[in-house]
Write an enzyme that holds these catalytic residues in place. Structure first.
Site, PDB file in Angstrom:
ATOM      1  N   LYS A 257       0.836  -1.197   0.000  1.00 23.87           N
ATOM      2  CA  LYS A 257       0.000   0.000   0.000  1.00 23.87           C
ATOM      3  C   LYS A 257       0.874   1.252   0.000  1.00 23.87           C
ATOM      4  O   LYS A 257       2.037   1.205   0.418  1.00 23.87           O
ATOM      5  CB  LYS A 257      -0.879   0.026   1.256  1.00 23.87           C
ATOM      6  CG  LYS A 257      -1.949  -1.039   1.343  1.00 23.87           C
ATOM      7  CD  LYS A 257      -2.706  -0.912   2.657  1.00 23.87           C
ATOM      8  CE  LYS A 257      -3.775  -1.975   2.791  1.00 23.87           C
ATOM      9  NZ  LYS A 257      -4.888  -1.784   1.843  1.00 23.87           N
TER      10      LYS A 257
ATOM     11  N   ARG B 214     -10.560 -11.213   1.475  1.00 26.29           N
ATOM     12  CA  ARG B 214     -11.488 -12.194   0.897  1.00 26.29           C
ATOM     13  C   ARG B 214     -10.904 -13.607   0.948  1.00 26.29           C
ATOM     14  O   ARG B 214     -11.660 -14.587   0.980  1.00 26.29           O
ATOM     15  CB  ARG B 214     -11.845 -11.794  -0.531  1.00 26.29           C
ATOM     16  CG  ARG B 214     -10.705 -11.809  -1.527  1.00 26.29           C
ATOM     17  CD  ARG B 214     -10.966 -10.949  -2.739  1.00 26.29           C
ATOM     18  NE  ARG B 214     -10.916  -9.525  -2.413  1.00 26.29           N
ATOM     19  CZ  ARG B 214     -11.177  -8.548  -3.272  1.00 26.29           C
ATOM     20  NH1 ARG B 214     -11.516  -8.847  -4.511  1.00 26.29           N
ATOM     21  NH2 ARG B 214     -11.111  -7.284  -2.905  1.00 26.29           N
TER      22      ARG B 214
END
EC number: 3.4.11.1
Length: 497
Positions: free
Chosen positions: A279, A353
């Site tokens: 990130k 996920r």
């Protein structure tokens, strides 16, 4: 905060500050007329000049002198009377708490100028107490020196009602508010813990403590057992960190022995750097909040047990840390999940996920009547809905409707997004059963479509709380940091049942 419920005339209470909830344009009630007389017309002057009319969030403070036993009287605006709004009342109480802190009040009383229209007194009291409790939250455990600029928090609150017959119901409402407030505070505390403290084992140990405090059962699967069972997706995400993963299971049995449980699954990424798909550095410190779904589940379990709700619940939290390292999983890897399905990894920052895939598969072993997962899953959700609502997806319209209704009552609002089969093509892989990201278009939806492939054969809802789990600036109801979103929503849903 100690909360005492009593039946007595509000203006006879001796206290540091008496708070009176006032409805908009309803400033001529008998109680307020009596107060105006005691204040020698000061209240009437303020009303005439429109300095205070009872709008949501308005406050007006009076020093009483010798006119009343209370040293101060604080009027708090609750908004419209005819259509009493729980959100407005909660925010009004929070604004009142802010003034109490500014005045360094340690003991206060709370009463309504008149009972609300169309809303039970018990619900009104619960909402007001919730507002005061939420506004009184503070995360200061790492401060080593006393901060003089931090005002003292309210220590004692006297709830005053006029009707002796309502005493028992109001006392029960206060207890409900207390348990819900405690659950939200627990969730906020967990989110606000720094990453160097909050390891997967930290969450597991907190779950064990919670089980002891609340009469829950707790099971923790550690790395060796996860490997033996085949939690391939969860383990892949965890392998970049030196701190091993955990799968945490909490069970609450308040319903009939043969009743199937509701499964609550919470994403528990204790810190998310993005892994090798790193990130940007800006605001990466906030990624300690990437386990807010787990925090919400813990808080809801605490509140449900405290309220002794007549339901069976199982909470499942996959807890990992997502870091880059020589051992981290890579873009291009193909991993095998607990379900046996294979997943092509295109982006290691789409890790939530993956761990939820294994957790949802595992939830099927409990034969749940329904599954609800909560996760700070996609930045795309913030683009779509901002910070005002969480996204909800469901394979059953009734479950979605019930959640949306609970969101309105709790003011943890939800907006349903579609889950059409046509989105599946975006996560189709040519070399595995699926890929872990469908690209930028409809990113929140394709993440939900990915999760749906691992859901047991039962009603399911996915709640993306990416935009609502963190308060960046601070409000009357919540300082900067974790919001505890999801706790009040889930309790409202359970109480509907």
């Amino acid at each position: 905060m100690q909360i005492v419920v009593g039946c007595m005339p509000a203006l006879t209470l001796k206290t540091d500050c008496l708070m009176l909830g006032v409805w908009q344009d309803r400033t001529d009630t008998p109680l307020l007329k009596e107060l105006d007389t005691a204040l020698h017309g000061a209240l009437g002057q303020s009303v005439d000049s429109k300095a205070f009319v009872g709008k949501e969030g308005e406050t007006l403070l009076f020093q009483t002198g010798a006119g009343l036993p209370a040293a101060r009287v604080l009027l708090i605006g609750l908004g419209a009377y005819a259509q009493a709004d729980c959100g407005a009342m909660r925010r009004g109480a929070a604004e009142g708490a802010r003034v109490l802190q500014q005045q360094r009040v340690k003991r206060a009383g709370l009463a309504l100028s008149e009972a609300p229209a169309g809303l039970p007194l018990t619900q009104a009291v619960q909402v007001l107490v919730e507002g005061l409790l939420l506004a009184s939250y503070r995360f200061d455990r790492f401060l080593t020196q006393k901060r003089e600029d931090l005002p003292p928090l309210l220590e004692t609150l006297d709830i005053l009602i006029a009707d002796q017959g309502s005493l028992e119901g109001v006392a029960a409402a206060v207890e409900r508010a207390r348990h819900i407030g405690h659950g939200v505070a627990l969730a906020r505390d967990l989110v606000n813990q720094p990453g160097n403290v909050k390891s997967p084992e930290f969450l597991a140990e907190r779950a064990r403590q919670l089980a002891g405090e609340c009469g829950l059962s707790c099971t923790v699967l550690e790395q060796e057992q996860l490997e033996r069972e085949g939690f391939g997706a969860l383990l892949a995400v965890a392998q970049g960190s030196a701190r091993p993963p955990r799968l945490i299971v909490l069970e609450y049995r308040g319903g009939a022995p043969d009743e199937k449980p509701l499964a609550l699954v919470g994403k528990g990424v204790v810190f998310d750097s993005g892994g090798i798909s790193l990130k940007p550095g800006e605001k990466m410190d906030e990624m300690k909040m990437d386990m807010a779904g787990a925090a919400a589940v813990f808080g809801a379990m605490s509140a449900a047990a405290g309220l002794r709700l007549p339901v069976n619940l199982v909470a499942i939290v996959p807890a990992v840390e997502n870091l880059p390292s020589a051992s981290a999983y890579r873009p291009g890897d193909i991993i095998t999940s607990l379900s046996g399905r294979t997943i092509e990894v295109l982006n290691t920052d789409a890790e939530g996920r993956l761990i939820l895939a294994d957790a949802l598969t595992y939830a099927g072993r409990f034969e749940p009547r329904a599954v609800i997962d909560l996760a700070t899953l996609t930045g795309a959700c913030i683009i779509a809905l901002g910070h005002e609502a969480s996204a909800v997806f469901s394979n059953r319209d009734e479950l979605a409707r019930n959640l949306i209704r609970a969101g309105e009552t709790s003011r943890e609002r939800l907006w349903q997004l579609p889950l059409w089969d046509s989105y599946d093509k975006q996560i189709k892989s040519e070399i595995a059963d699926m890929k872990n990201t469908g690209g930028r278009p409809a990113g929140t939806i394709t993440a939900a479509a990915f999760l749906q492939r691992f859901v047991p054969d039962c009603p399911w809802a996915h709640i993306d709380i990416a935009g609502t789990a963190w308060e960046a600036k601070g409000t009357a109801l919540c300082p900067r940091g974790g919001t505890g979103v999801g706790v009040r929503l889930l309790i409202d849903l359970l109480e509907q049942e």
